[in-house]
Design a protein around this motif. Structure first.
Motif, mmCIF file in Angstrom:
data_model
loop_
_atom_site.group_PDB
_atom_site.id
_atom_site.type_symbol
_atom_site.label_atom_id
_atom_site.label_comp_id
_atom_site.label_asym_id
_atom_site.label_seq_id
_atom_site.Cartn_x
_atom_site.Cartn_y
_atom_site.Cartn_z
ATOM 1 N N SER A 76 0.829 -1.205 0.000
ATOM 2 C CA SER A 76 0.000 0.000 0.000
ATOM 3 C C SER A 76 0.862 1.254 0.000
ATOM 4 O O SER A 76 0.462 2.287 -0.529
ATOM 5 C CB SER A 76 -0.891 0.030 1.239
ATOM 6 N N ASP A 77 2.039 1.171 0.617
ATOM 7 C CA ASP A 77 2.919 2.328 0.742
ATOM 8 C C ASP A 77 4.369 1.852 0.743
ATOM 9 O O ASP A 77 4.681 0.790 1.278
ATOM 10 C CB ASP A 77 2.618 3.067 2.059
ATOM 11 N N VAL A 78 5.246 2.649 0.114
ATOM 12 C CA VAL A 78 6.676 2.351 0.079
ATOM 13 C C VAL A 78 7.448 3.600 0.473
ATOM 14 O O VAL A 78 7.206 4.678 -0.065
ATOM 15 C CB VAL A 78 7.126 1.887 -1.327
ATOM 16 N N LEU A 79 8.365 3.445 1.419
ATOM 17 C CA LEU A 79 9.253 4.520 1.838
ATOM 18 C C LEU A 79 10.667 4.087 1.493
ATOM 19 O O LEU A 79 11.099 3.008 1.904
ATOM 20 C CB LEU A 79 9.119 4.781 3.340
ATOM 21 N N SER A 80 11.395 4.916 0.733
ATOM 22 C CA SER A 80 12.765 4.578 0.321
ATOM 23 C C SER A 80 13.759 5.555 0.935
ATOM 24 O O SER A 80 13.496 6.757 0.987
ATOM 25 C CB SER A 80 12.894 4.638 -1.203
ATOM 26 N N ARG A 81 14.882 5.024 1.374
ATOM 27 C CA ARG A 81 15.991 5.838 1.878
ATOM 28 C C ARG A 81 17.252 5.003 1.800
ATOM 29 O O ARG A 81 17.249 3.918 1.240
ATOM 30 C CB ARG A 81 15.717 6.332 3.295
ATOM 31 N N SER A 82 18.334 5.478 2.368
ATOM 32 C CA SER A 82 19.561 4.683 2.404
ATOM 33 C C SER A 82 20.264 4.910 3.734
ATOM 34 O O SER A 82 20.004 5.888 4.425
ATOM 35 C CB SER A 82 20.477 5.047 1.237
ATOM 36 N N ILE A 83 21.123 3.967 4.086
ATOM 37 C CA ILE A 83 21.915 4.067 5.305
ATOM 38 C C ILE A 83 23.380 3.822 4.939
ATOM 39 O O ILE A 83 23.672 3.258 3.884
ATOM 40 C CB ILE A 83 21.469 3.065 6.385
ATOM 41 N N LEU A 84 24.276 4.241 5.806
ATOM 42 C CA LEU A 84 25.700 3.960 5.633
ATOM 43 C C LEU A 84 26.094 2.872 6.623
ATOM 44 O O LEU A 84 25.722 2.920 7.798
ATOM 45 C CB LEU A 84 26.531 5.212 5.888
ATOM 46 N N ARG A 85 26.820 1.872 6.142
ATOM 47 C CA ARG A 85 27.319 0.821 7.028
ATOM 48 C C ARG A 85 28.578 0.208 6.432
ATOM 49 O O ARG A 85 28.877 0.380 5.259
ATOM 50 C CB ARG A 85 26.267 -0.234 7.307
ATOM 51 N N ARG A 86 29.282 -0.517 7.270
ATOM 52 C CA ARG A 86 30.506 -1.187 6.816
ATOM 53 C C ARG A 86 30.143 -2.335 5.884
ATOM 54 O O ARG A 86 29.139 -3.006 6.097
ATOM 55 C CB ARG A 86 31.279 -1.721 8.019
ATOM 56 N N PRO A 87 30.966 -2.583 4.861
ATOM 57 C CA PRO A 87 30.699 -3.728 3.982
ATOM 58 C C PRO A 87 30.781 -5.036 4.769
ATOM 59 O O PRO A 87 31.678 -5.216 5.594
ATOM 60 C CB PRO A 87 31.810 -3.657 2.941
ATOM 61 N N THR A 88 29.839 -5.926 4.538
ATOM 62 C CA THR A 88 29.812 -7.202 5.237
ATOM 63 C C THR A 88 29.621 -8.336 4.236
ATOM 64 O O THR A 88 29.140 -8.130 3.131
ATOM 65 C CB THR A 88 28.655 -7.266 6.256
ATOM 66 N N TYR A 89 30.032 -9.505 4.656
ATOM 67 C CA TYR A 89 29.748 -10.717 3.881
ATOM 68 C C TYR A 89 29.549 -11.850 4.873
ATOM 69 O O TYR A 89 29.964 -11.784 6.021
ATOM 70 C CB TYR A 89 30.850 -11.029 2.858
ATOM 71 N N PHE A 90 28.858 -12.894 4.420
ATOM 72 C CA PHE A 90 28.527 -14.019 5.286
ATOM 73 C C PHE A 90 29.246 -15.268 4.812
ATOM 74 O O PHE A 90 29.247 -15.582 3.632
ATOM 75 C CB PHE A 90 27.014 -14.270 5.286
ATOM 76 N N VAL A 91 29.854 -15.974 5.755
ATOM 77 C CA VAL A 91 30.504 -17.243 5.474
ATOM 78 C C VAL A 91 30.051 -18.221 6.555
ATOM 79 O O VAL A 91 30.251 -17.957 7.747
ATOM 80 C CB VAL A 91 32.043 -17.115 5.474
ATOM 81 N N GLY A 92 29.438 -19.304 6.151
ATOM 82 C CA GLY A 92 28.978 -20.307 7.108
ATOM 83 C C GLY A 92 27.983 -19.765 8.110
ATOM 84 O O GLY A 92 27.971 -20.190 9.256
ATOM 85 N N GLY A 93 27.173 -18.784 7.701
ATOM 86 C CA GLY A 93 26.170 -18.223 8.592
ATOM 87 C C GLY A 93 26.681 -17.148 9.531
ATOM 88 O O GLY A 93 25.927 -16.583 10.299
ATOM 89 N N ARG A 94 27.982 -16.853 9.475
ATOM 90 C CA ARG A 94 28.560 -15.801 10.316
ATOM 91 C C ARG A 94 28.812 -14.556 9.490
ATOM 92 O O ARG A 94 29.198 -14.629 8.331
ATOM 93 C CB ARG A 94 29.882 -16.267 10.926
ATOM 94 N N GLU A 95 28.624 -13.408 10.114
ATOM 95 C CA GLU A 95 28.816 -12.130 9.448
ATOM 96 C C GLU A 95 30.241 -11.630 9.694
ATOM 97 O O GLU A 95 30.727 -11.626 10.823
ATOM 98 C CB GLU A 95 27.815 -11.118 9.996
ATOM 99 N N TYR A 96 30.910 -11.222 8.618
ATOM 100 C CA TYR A 96 32.259 -10.662 8.702
ATOM 101 C C TYR A 96 32.261 -9.279 8.068
ATOM 102 O O TYR A 96 31.606 -9.051 7.057
ATOM 103 C CB TYR A 96 33.262 -11.554 7.960
#
Length: 115
Positions: A45-65
């Motif tokens: 019904s409604d969409v709100l768009s924006r952006s955030i700044l964060r450190r690049p991350t990737y997942f290996v074996g279910g863990r976030e690095y």
């Protein structure tokens, strides 16, 4: 003691249910894509768009690095589903195209009539 265990079981079940949304016979959960949600639930019904700044991350074996210290811009969209006056509205937060949070709101409303 049984009553106490029943209350604990109910709380655990309730909190687990808060992370999902049913569309027809399918369940939307954290980690699902925007395309999958739109295919199963239709347009919001409604969409709100924006952006955030964060450190690049990737997942290996279910863990976030984290990768480096630089910040990257990540798109965030918040979709609201108005399911009508007799059902609760739902809000889905997508971060980088994936469901991060599903929230239950108050009862929906009838959309205004268009002529």
């Amino acid at each position: 003691m049984r009553g106490f265990l029943a209350v604990i079981a109910l709380l655990i079940t309730t909190s687990a249910m808060a992370d999902a949304m049913r569309c027809g016979s399918r369940l939307i959960r954290e980690g699902d894509t925007q395309t999958a949600v739109r295919d199963l639930c239709g347009d919001p019904s409604d969409v709100l768009s924006r952006s955030i700044l964060r450190r690049p991350t990737y997942f290996v074996g279910g863990r976030e690095y984290y990768f480096g210290d630089a910040m990257v811009e990540v798109p965030v969209e918040i979709w609201t589903y108005n399911l009508g006056p007799y059902k609760l509205m739902r809000r889905i937060r997508f971060v980088d195209g994936l469901v991060e949070e599903i929230e239950t709101l108050g009862y929906g409303y009838r959309p205004p009539a268009t002529d």
